[in-house]
Design a protein around this motif. Structure first.
Motif, PDB file in Angstrom:
ATOM      1  N   ILE A  95       0.832  -1.200   0.000  1.00  0.00           N
ATOM      2  CA  ILE A  95       0.000   0.000   0.000  1.00  0.00           C
ATOM      3  C   ILE A  95       0.870   1.255   0.000  1.00  0.00           C
ATOM      4  O   ILE A  95       0.608   2.211  -0.742  1.00  0.00           O
ATOM      5  CB  ILE A  95      -0.951  -0.008   1.219  1.00  0.00           C
ATOM      6  CG1 ILE A  95      -2.026  -1.082   1.048  1.00  0.00           C
ATOM      7  CG2 ILE A  95      -1.622   1.365   1.401  1.00  0.00           C
ATOM      8  CD1 ILE A  95      -2.912  -1.267   2.260  1.00  0.00           C
ATOM      9  N   SER A  96       1.898   1.264   0.816  1.00  0.00           N
ATOM     10  CA  SER A  96       2.818   2.415   0.848  1.00  0.00           C
ATOM     11  C   SER A  96       3.470   2.631  -0.508  1.00  0.00           C
ATOM     12  O   SER A  96       3.629   3.774  -0.968  1.00  0.00           O
ATOM     13  CB  SER A  96       3.883   2.201   1.923  1.00  0.00           C
ATOM     14  OG  SER A  96       3.301   2.066   3.203  1.00  0.00           O
ATOM     15  N   ALA A  97       3.858   1.538  -1.159  1.00  0.00           N
ATOM     16  CA  ALA A  97       4.489   1.654  -2.477  1.00  0.00           C
ATOM     17  C   ALA A  97       3.499   2.156  -3.524  1.00  0.00           C
ATOM     18  O   ALA A  97       3.848   2.978  -4.382  1.00  0.00           O
ATOM     19  CB  ALA A  97       5.061   0.304  -2.897  1.00  0.00           C
ATOM     20  N   MET A  98       2.255   1.672  -3.454  1.00  0.00           N
ATOM     21  CA  MET A  98       1.237   2.111  -4.415  1.00  0.00           C
ATOM     22  C   MET A  98       0.916   3.591  -4.252  1.00  0.00           C
ATOM     23  O   MET A  98       0.704   4.309  -5.239  1.00  0.00           O
ATOM     24  CB  MET A  98      -0.035   1.280  -4.239  1.00  0.00           C
ATOM     25  CG  MET A  98       0.071  -0.139  -4.734  1.00  0.00           C
ATOM     26  SD  MET A  98      -1.467  -1.056  -4.501  1.00  0.00           S
ATOM     27  CE  MET A  98      -0.983  -2.674  -5.097  1.00  0.00           C
ATOM     28  N   GLN A  99       0.865   4.055  -3.025  1.00  0.00           N
ATOM     29  CA  GLN A  99       0.536   5.460  -2.785  1.00  0.00           C
ATOM     30  C   GLN A  99       1.657   6.398  -3.214  1.00  0.00           C
ATOM     31  O   GLN A  99       1.427   7.599  -3.361  1.00  0.00           O
ATOM     32  CB  GLN A  99       0.219   5.666  -1.304  1.00  0.00           C
ATOM     33  CG  GLN A  99      -1.077   4.992  -0.863  1.00  0.00           C
ATOM     34  CD  GLN A  99      -1.348   5.117   0.624  1.00  0.00           C
ATOM     35  OE1 GLN A  99      -0.457   5.482   1.399  1.00  0.00           O
ATOM     36  NE2 GLN A  99      -2.567   4.809   1.041  1.00  0.00           N
ATOM     37  N   SER A 100       2.849   5.857  -3.406  1.00  0.00           N
ATOM     38  CA  SER A 100       3.973   6.688  -3.857  1.00  0.00           C
ATOM     39  C   SER A 100       4.099   6.739  -5.377  1.00  0.00           C
ATOM     40  O   SER A 100       4.943   7.471  -5.899  1.00  0.00           O
ATOM     41  CB  SER A 100       5.282   6.169  -3.257  1.00  0.00           C
ATOM     42  OG  SER A 100       5.593   4.880  -3.772  1.00  0.00           O
ATOM     43  N   VAL A 101       3.266   5.973  -6.093  1.00  0.00           N
ATOM     44  CA  VAL A 101       3.298   6.012  -7.553  1.00  0.00           C
ATOM     45  C   VAL A 101       2.718   7.347  -8.021  1.00  0.00           C
ATOM     46  O   VAL A 101       1.633   7.743  -7.582  1.00  0.00           O
ATOM     47  CB  VAL A 101       2.486   4.842  -8.153  1.00  0.00           C
ATOM     48  CG1 VAL A 101       2.458   4.944  -9.675  1.00  0.00           C
ATOM     49  CG2 VAL A 101       3.080   3.513  -7.724  1.00  0.00           C
ATOM     50  N   PRO A 102       3.391   8.074  -8.902  1.00  0.00           N
ATOM     51  CA  PRO A 102       2.886   9.379  -9.369  1.00  0.00           C
ATOM     52  C   PRO A 102       1.505   9.262 -10.005  1.00  0.00           C
ATOM     53  O   PRO A 102       1.267   8.399 -10.856  1.00  0.00           O
ATOM     54  CB  PRO A 102       3.939   9.807 -10.404  1.00  0.00           C
ATOM     55  CG  PRO A 102       5.174   9.068 -10.025  1.00  0.00           C
ATOM     56  CD  PRO A 102       4.714   7.761  -9.466  1.00  0.00           C
ATOM     57  N   THR A 103       0.598  10.130  -9.597  1.00  0.00           N
ATOM     58  CA  THR A 103      -0.782  10.073 -10.096  1.00  0.00           C
ATOM     59  C   THR A 103      -0.875  10.442 -11.574  1.00  0.00           C
ATOM     60  O   THR A 103      -1.813  10.011 -12.256  1.00  0.00           O
ATOM     61  CB  THR A 103      -1.675  11.011  -9.276  1.00  0.00           C
ATOM     62  OG1 THR A 103      -1.119  12.341  -9.313  1.00  0.00           O
ATOM     63  CG2 THR A 103      -1.760  10.541  -7.829  1.00  0.00           C
ATOM     64  N   TYR A 104       0.086  11.228 -12.075  1.00  0.00           N
ATOM     65  CA  TYR A 104      -0.018  11.636 -13.477  1.00  0.00           C
ATOM     66  C   TYR A 104       0.111  10.448 -14.427  1.00  0.00           C
ATOM     67  O   TYR A 104      -0.369  10.507 -15.573  1.00  0.00           O
ATOM     68  CB  TYR A 104       1.017  12.716 -13.810  1.00  0.00           C
ATOM     69  CG  TYR A 104       2.457  12.275 -13.724  1.00  0.00           C
ATOM     70  CD1 TYR A 104       3.069  11.585 -14.774  1.00  0.00           C
ATOM     71  CD2 TYR A 104       3.226  12.567 -12.603  1.00  0.00           C
ATOM     72  CE1 TYR A 104       4.393  11.186 -14.697  1.00  0.00           C
ATOM     73  CE2 TYR A 104       4.560  12.180 -12.515  1.00  0.00           C
ATOM     74  CZ  TYR A 104       5.126  11.492 -13.564  1.00  0.00           C
ATOM     75  OH  TYR A 104       6.444  11.093 -13.487  1.00  0.00           O
TER      76      TYR A 104
END
Length: 309
Positions: free
Chosen positions: A193-202
């Motif tokens: 989850i922490s890794a997914m939330q750090s993926v750039p939203t753009y």
């Protein structure tokens, strides 16, 4: 004339030599790491070399040590029991790592949004990870009890036959896998989850503008961006699976019929139950080599496929 490094102090109007200061700067870092290196040598490096040394001897901790060359290794590789232990170890490792990673990744996909309910579920999933493995083993022994366990009660309610979860050689190992997967998914889920939330939203916004479907976004964006985390968790899972001990020692004692005996418990048996220290040390050397080989293969095959942004 000899060159001397000096510095003039304008406050005290004294000239001082720079060489002791330079020497101090060079020596100080080594002095700071010396305690850690000393502990590492005493508790990690020395035991490894001593284990290798003991593997060439016949010793029961009471009589004198007898040098027997490679006899312990010969006995190991000719033992049907040891071959079964190796198979059990890989069986446990493959199932535990696979299901832990897959289930954790799926849970992370559902719980990645920062909402109150998701935070509550994340805490509930993570809770087993912080509980002692010994306590979890005793709880699951009751759940998997043949006559009074919760699992068999549920099966009975649905009209199914009862299962001897820990007494059936064909089921016992999978039961241990279930326990350790249940304990480990919380930690892996939080990391994912922490890794997914750090993926750039753009990246997701661009993919949606191009009309990419959810499964395409997952395999083309999410999974590659998670590759360092996936690489780390898989490697740690492989090493941890090779070292499993508590659940076996409490729940099955390596049985039934040697079906749940793994390398670490096998070493414990021969070292501290049968007092065959040399034989157990030889098995320990094999364990160390296997972990090294598996780690090297894993790095060789997958490290180049990891995407570091």
């Amino acid at each position: 004339m000899e060159n001397i490094d000096v510095v003039y102090n304008y406050k005290t109007k004294e000239v001082s030599n720079l060489k002791p200061q330079k020497l101090k700067k060079k020596v100080l870092p080594y002095m700071m790491v010396t305690p850690a290196i000393s502990l590492f040598m005493v508790f990690f490096i020395f035991p490894i070399f001593y284990m290798v040394y003991l593997s060439f001897f016949d010793w029961n901790m009471l009589s004198d040590m007898k040098f027997i060359n490679l006899e312990n290794y010969t006995k190991l590789f000719s033992s049907i029991e040891f071959k079964q232990v190796i198979i059990n170890t890989f069986h446990y490792m493959i199932l535990t790592v696979f299901f832990t990673i897959v289930i954790s990744l799926l849970l992370a996909l559902f719980l990645k949004n920062d909402t109150r309910i998701n935070r509550l579920v994340q805490g509930a999933i993570f809770l087993p990870y912080v509980v002692s493995l010994a306590s979890i083993a005793f709880i699951w022994m009751w759940i998997m009890d043949k006559d009074y366990g919760l699992l068999n009660y549920v099966l009975q309610v649905f009209g199914q036959e009862q299962v001897n979860w820990l007494g059936n050689p064909h089921v016992a190992m999978n039961s241990l896998v279930l326990v350790n997967v249940w304990k480990g998914i919380g930690y892996n889920t939080i990391i994912f989850i922490s890794a997914m939330q750090s993926v750039p939203t753009y990246l997701y916004e661009a993919a949606k503008l191009d009309g990419a479907k959810p499964h395409t976004i997952f395999f083309k964006i999410t999974l590659p961006m998670l590759s360092p985390t996936l690489f780390f968790l898989t490697l740690m899972g492989i090493i941890a699976s090779f070292k499993v001990f508590e659940t076996i020692n409490i729940m099955t004692l390596g049985g039934p019929l040697n079906s749940t005996n793994t390398l670490v418990y096998y070493i414990y048996q021969y070292g501290f139950s049968f007092y065959k220290i040399g034989y157990a040390s030889a098995a320990g050397v094999i364990l160390m080599i296997l972990i090294g080989i598996m780690t090297a293969i894993y790095f060789r095959m997958l490290s180049k496929k990891v995407y570091y942004r």
